[in-house]
Design an enzyme around this catalytic site. Structure first.
Site, PDB file in Angstrom:
ATOM      1  N   LYS A 105       1.004  -1.232   0.216  1.00 58.49           N
ATOM      2  CA  LYS A 105       0.328   0.207   0.291  1.00 58.49           C
ATOM      3  C   LYS A 105       0.915   1.249  -0.057  1.00 58.49           C
ATOM      4  O   LYS A 105       0.349   2.235  -0.726  1.00 58.49           O
ATOM      5  CB  LYS A 105      -0.890  -0.113   1.336  1.00 58.49           C
ATOM      6  N   GLU A 129      -4.238  -5.835  -5.382  1.00 60.08           N
ATOM      7  CA  GLU A 129      -5.912  -5.866  -4.676  1.00 60.08           C
ATOM      8  C   GLU A 129      -5.041  -6.240  -2.932  1.00 60.08           C
ATOM      9  O   GLU A 129      -6.134  -5.407  -2.129  1.00 60.08           O
ATOM     10  CB  GLU A 129      -6.490  -7.427  -5.381  1.00 60.08           C
ATOM     11  N   VAL A 132      -5.144  -3.247  -0.009  1.00 56.63           N
ATOM     12  CA  VAL A 132      -6.121  -2.298   0.651  1.00 56.63           C
ATOM     13  C   VAL A 132      -7.548  -3.344   1.778  1.00 56.63           C
ATOM     14  O   VAL A 132      -7.507  -4.202   0.827  1.00 56.63           O
ATOM     15  CB  VAL A 132      -6.745  -1.252   0.130  1.00 56.63           C
ATOM     16  N   GLU A 190       2.815  -4.870  15.185  1.00 58.38           N
ATOM     17  CA  GLU A 190       4.889  -5.110  14.859  1.00 58.38           C
ATOM     18  C   GLU A 190       5.823  -4.226  16.464  1.00 58.38           C
ATOM     19  O   GLU A 190       4.858  -3.359  17.242  1.00 58.38           O
ATOM     20  CB  GLU A 190       4.870  -3.873  13.600  1.00 58.38           C
ATOM     21  N   LYS A 205      -3.668   2.948   2.667  1.00 58.93           N
ATOM     22  CA  LYS A 205      -5.389   2.519   2.116  1.00 58.93           C
ATOM     23  C   LYS A 205      -5.807   3.018   1.689  1.00 58.93           C
ATOM     24  O   LYS A 205      -6.661   3.701   0.254  1.00 58.93           O
ATOM     25  CB  LYS A 205      -5.676   1.667   3.183  1.00 58.93           C
TER      26      LYS A 205
HETATM   27  N1  HSE Z   1      -0.508  -3.853   9.595  1.00 58.87           N
HETATM   28  C1  HSE Z   1      -1.746  -4.055   9.131  1.00 58.87           C
HETATM   29  C2  HSE Z   1      -2.806  -4.152  10.003  1.00 58.87           C
HETATM   30  C3  HSE Z   1      -1.729  -5.125   7.964  1.00 58.87           C
HETATM   31  O1  HSE Z   1      -2.496  -3.865  10.767  1.00 58.87           O
HETATM   32  O2  HSE Z   1      -4.122  -3.678   9.413  1.00 58.87           O
HETATM   33  C4  HSE Z   1      -1.090  -4.607   6.661  1.00 58.87           C
HETATM   34  O3  HSE Z   1      -1.887  -4.218   5.593  1.00 58.87           O
END
Ligand code: HSE
Length: 430
Positions: A105, A129, A132, A190, A205
């Site tokens: 993204k 695809e 998002v 993360e 997104k």
């Molecule tokens: N880090 C994103 C989330 C997932 O927590 O939705 C990948 O787009």
């Protein structure tokens, strides 16, 4: 049986999920397409790491250009993430005559227009695809099944990490920091959660959705964005008293040619379908002039849901290759509409403040807000002990530009009727 060779850049969580998804669906794809899809090379910059997946070692390469310049590879799947070097790899793959599929993204939001033009120039396909809302097939739906619609709005829960954190704060009253640590331990967040918790991921997104839905390019950095780090369990409890849940919403509206958008923790009425989208799930709620309201719901992250979207794109490209087709417009980033970007727009807001518990203060607050044209929709004061301290007050105010609201709140702080403004959050009108 025709064979389609795929080169995959990256073997992190999404890479592994994509590999597994293809293995799981191999015979179904062969039966339905009459083609054999094979991931023949994988960029693995750290071959010494045990990836915990059974992949023949000879597939691994350490140089992306062993894939990009391989004449036998038809499709390059980019799953490295981040803007660079991913953008350069995708651009070079398109220049080298490869179709490109990506889940990235950040790179598509920043450089999608350039990549799409390269795809067009070289008569190749570019699919994204998975960029998002993970496994939710929203982009292809907008560009194909829903193509007849003019869209007036999108409201999305586009980040699983923050939705998980807010859900746990709501269910258990647990403070933000504690839930974040738990989410990191469980692998939902993360180690460096900045892009998720500060709303940057959702803004990337939303930028892609705005281009597809409305036909205007708004860079993620230009989208007014506020993360969830200021949301407290107290705010969540106050919102509940008024019949709302707090969600990190990414929204955009197209009203009379003016597009407004933002990413912000927002109060959503408990009756709105988005209020019941919990944990790591995502949802995208859109309104089109023909289809009316439509909500897509599903897993917005995770190896297999994202792998599902990536392999869907790969099969779509493979089918086109077999038919000898070249460039197509699926999904089509558009920048051609006669629209104006009008910033954040006016919204209802929730104000959580502490006011001095003194006769006349409530009147002073209401009058000052009135001077700025800010009408109070509803309010609540917690009981004090009449000893001249401060008491929590919550106001929900009618439509106002945030800059005007900020000025009015500053006046209240300066004239001493309010001792602190603890939080200001958008309220979604329903
Ligand atoms: N880090 C994103 C989330 C997932 O927590 O939705 C990948 O787009």
């Amino acid at each position: 049986m025709k064979k389609i060779n795929i080169g995959m850049l990256g073997i992190g969580n999404i890479g592994k999920g994509t590999y597994q998804t293809l293995e799981m669906s191999r015979s179904k794809i062969e039966q339905s397409t009459g083609m054999s899809l094979e991931i023949v090379k994988i960029l693995n910059r750290h071959p010494e790491i045990d990836r915990g997946i059974d992949i023949p070692k000879e597939k691994y390469v350490t140089d992306a250009y062993d894939i990009i310049n391989d004449p036998d590879i038809d499709i390059v799947v980019e799953l490295i993430g981040g803007i660079e070097p991913a953008t350069t790899f995708m651009a070079d793959a398109l220049k080298a005559g490869k179709h490109v599929v990506t889940a990235n993204k950040a790179a598509i939001a920043a450089n999608g227009q350039m990549l799409q033009e390269l795809a067009y120039k070289n008569q190749l396909m570019l699919r994204f695809e998975a960029s998002v809302a993970g496994g939710i097939p929203i982009l292809n739906a907008i560009s194909s099944a829903l193509i007849s619609n003019e869209f007036s709005q999108v409201q999305g829960i586009l980040n699983g990490t923050t939705n998980y954190i807010l859900t746990k704060m709501t269910e258990n009253g647990t403070p933000y920091e504690e839930v974040l640590k738990d989410a990191q331990a469980k692998g939902f967040a993360e180690a460096d959660p900045t892009a998720d918790v500060e709303g940057i991921d959702a803004a990337n997104k939303l930028s892609i959705l705005i281009s597809l839905l409305f036909g205007i390019g708004i860079k993620p950095g230009d989208i007014p964005t506020k993360g969830i780090t200021t949301v407290t369990s107290e705010d969540i409890a106050f919102a509940k008293e008024f019949g709302y849940k707090i969600k990190l919403l990414a929204t955009a509206h197209n009203e009379n040619g003016k597009v407004t958008c933002n990413v912000e923790p927002s109060l959503v009425s408990e009756n709105h379908p988005l209020a019941n989208v919990n944990n790591e799930f995502n949802a995208v709620y859109i309104t089109g002039n023909a289809v009316d309201n439509l909500m897509f719901y599903g897993r917005g992250a995770g190896p297999l849901p994202t792998g599902s979207a990536v392999i869907g794109d790969v099969v779509s490209v493979a089918r086109k290759i077999e038919k000898g087709a070249a460039y197509d417009l699926l999904p089509h980033l558009r920048y051609d509409a006669d629209l104006e970007f009008a910033g954040e727009g006016a919204h209802h807001y929730y104000i959580h403040c502490h006011a001095v518990d003194h006769p006349g203060v409530l009147g002073q607050i209401a009058s000052t807000l009135g001077v700025y044209g800010i009408g109070i929709k509803t309010m609540m004061q917690r009981a004090g002990d009449n000893s001249g301290g401060t008491v929590p007050m919550i106001f929900i105010v009618y439509d106002v530009d945030k800059s005007i609201l900020t000025t009015a709140l500053q006046v209240l702080l300066t004239n001493g009727s309010v001792s602190s403004v603890d939080n200001v959050l958008r309220v979604l009108k329903s």
